[in-house]
Design an enzyme around this catalytic site. Structure first.
Site, PDB file in Angstrom:
ATOM      1  N   TYR A 175       3.702   9.356   0.537  1.00 21.30           N
ATOM      2  CA  TYR A 175       4.605   8.664   1.462  1.00 21.30           C
ATOM      3  C   TYR A 175       6.084   8.928   1.134  1.00 21.30           C
ATOM      4  CZ  TYR A 175       0.277   6.153   2.607  1.00 21.30           C
ATOM      5  OH  TYR A 175      -1.011   5.832   2.944  1.00 21.30           O
ATOM      6  N   LYS A 224      -1.703   6.185  -4.476  1.00 21.50           N
ATOM      7  CA  LYS A 224      -2.749   7.203  -4.258  1.00 21.50           C
ATOM      8  C   LYS A 224      -2.363   8.528  -4.908  1.00 21.50           C
ATOM      9  CE  LYS A 224      -3.586   4.972   0.162  1.00 21.50           C
ATOM     10  NZ  LYS A 224      -2.277   4.596   0.715  1.00 21.50           N
ATOM     11  N   HIS A 271      -6.521  10.150  -2.684  1.00 22.83           N
ATOM     12  CA  HIS A 271      -6.065  10.040  -1.284  1.00 22.83           C
ATOM     13  C   HIS A 271      -7.024  10.726  -0.303  1.00 22.83           C
ATOM     14  CE1 HIS A 271      -2.081   9.408   1.086  1.00 22.83           C
ATOM     15  NE2 HIS A 271      -3.122   9.223   1.869  1.00 22.83           N
ATOM     16  N   ASP A 323       0.844  -1.187   0.000  1.00 21.95           N
ATOM     17  CA  ASP A 323       0.000   0.000   0.000  1.00 21.95           C
ATOM     18  C   ASP A 323       0.887   1.247   0.000  1.00 21.95           C
ATOM     19  OD1 ASP A 323      -2.784   1.223   0.478  1.00 21.95           O
ATOM     20  OD2 ASP A 323      -1.523   2.170   1.993  1.00 21.95           O
TER      21      ASP A 323
END
Ligand code: A2P
Length: 308
Positions: free
Chosen positions: A40, A69, A102, A35
């Site tokens: 990130y 995302k 997101h 994921d």
């Protein structure tokens, strides 16, 4: 490329090099879902871990389900399509298994060469909400699906009203909703709505405040891992608290995506399909609900009140 990732709000640094190793080891240990997200800031490293596992014959690309995302600053149609392709390049792959919006929040575009990931703030340090409707962004997501860039498309951090609205115009319906969900925030009505709409739900922050402690946040909230209800059920099953919390979610038909940078905990978190919680245990865990939300963008700016 910097060698550390700066964590949101706290400024803590995490060595990027660890990420590739963790992804590689997770695949070796049997994990098959990764994921990720533009936000990130570790897509290159995650891709390196994946590439190593593929090169060593541990997995084939098609064995692994890769989620990414779309960040808030890329909601305009063409920007969404461009950044999705760029994210694939960072990963070193040619499709995502799942691509999610997101947040239902659009923020002013930040040039990736100036700052990537751009996080919540413009270059002046303030958040700048913009007026891109979710319908425009969803059209981009549908085109990404048409083009095979994303096999599946979905949303994250969406609540009932905006989800229902999305279904009014979606040509391709969202297949997945990823939301914060744990015994302090059980989200029964959102899960029931998702079931009606035919959307699979993925729970994040399954272990409650634990991951937020590392960010110096929610430090005063009593943790779930040490909560009496959780530890006593863990004792009954000779399992860890984390396994009980993950089992509670899995047994409801939810997907879980616990992160761990520790190999023993990674292995432990996979072992949640060989035991069951009783109905009373499930109920006792669900009764811990206090509608306590850990991830609320309104803490950044009042205008970002998507859960208001
Ligand atoms: P660590 O990486 O040190 O294991 P998230 O909610 O984002 O998935 O993060 C999970 C958090 O819980 C991380 O802080 C992780 O820290 C920690 N964690 C993951 N698995 C376990 C476990 N089995 N027992 C205790 N803590 C865990």
């Amino acid at each position: 490329m910097a060698t550390t990732i700066t964590l949101k709000r706290t400024g803590d640094k995490v060595p990027r090099s660890e990420c590739a190793e963790i992804v590689y080891k997770a695949l070796k240990a049997g994990y098959r879902l990764l994921d990720g997200a533009g936000d990130y800031g570790n897509e290159i490293e995650a891709g390196e871990g994946l590439a190593r596992a593929i090169k060593e014959g541990i997995v084939k690309r098609e064995d692994v389900f890769i989620t990414s995302k779309l960040w808030n600053t890329f909601h305009e149609k063409q920007r969404a399509k461009d950044i999705a392709r760029h994210q694939l390049e960072l990963w070193g792959i040619d499709y995502f298994d799942l691509y999610l919006i997101h947040f239902p929040i659009s923020l002013e575009y930040v040039e990736p060469s100036a700052k990537y990931p751009p996080e919540w703030w413009g270059l002046d340090g303030a958040p700048h909400p913009t007026k891109v409707p979710i319908q425009e962004t969803w059209t981009a997501m549908e085109e990404l699906a048409d083009e095979g860039i994303a096999k599946n498309i979905g949303v994250s951090n969406f609540q009932g009203s905006i989800l229902i609205d999305l279904f009014r115009y979606a040509r391709i319906e969202p297949q997945v909703l990823q939301v914060e969900l744990h015994p302090y925030l059980t989200q029964e009505s959102l899960v029931a709505l998702s079931k009606t709409l035919g959307i699979a739900v993925t729970a994040y922050s399954s272990l409650g405040p634990q991951s937020w402690l590392e960010l110096g946040m929610h430090t005063k909230t009593p943790g779930l891992l040490t909560h009496d209800t959780v530890t006593s059920i863990a004792k009954t099953h000779s399992r860890s608290s984390a396994q009980i919390l993950l089992r509670w979610a899995v047994q409801q038909g939810l997907a879980v995506i616990p992160k761990s940078s520790n190999h023993d905990r990674l292995l432990q978190n996979l072992q949640v399909t060989d035991f069951s919680l009783s109905e009373e245990e499930t109920k006792a865990l669900s009764a811990l609900n206090i509608n306590y939300r850990l991830n609320d963008p309104q803490t950044i700016h009042p205008a970002l009140g998507i859960f208001a």
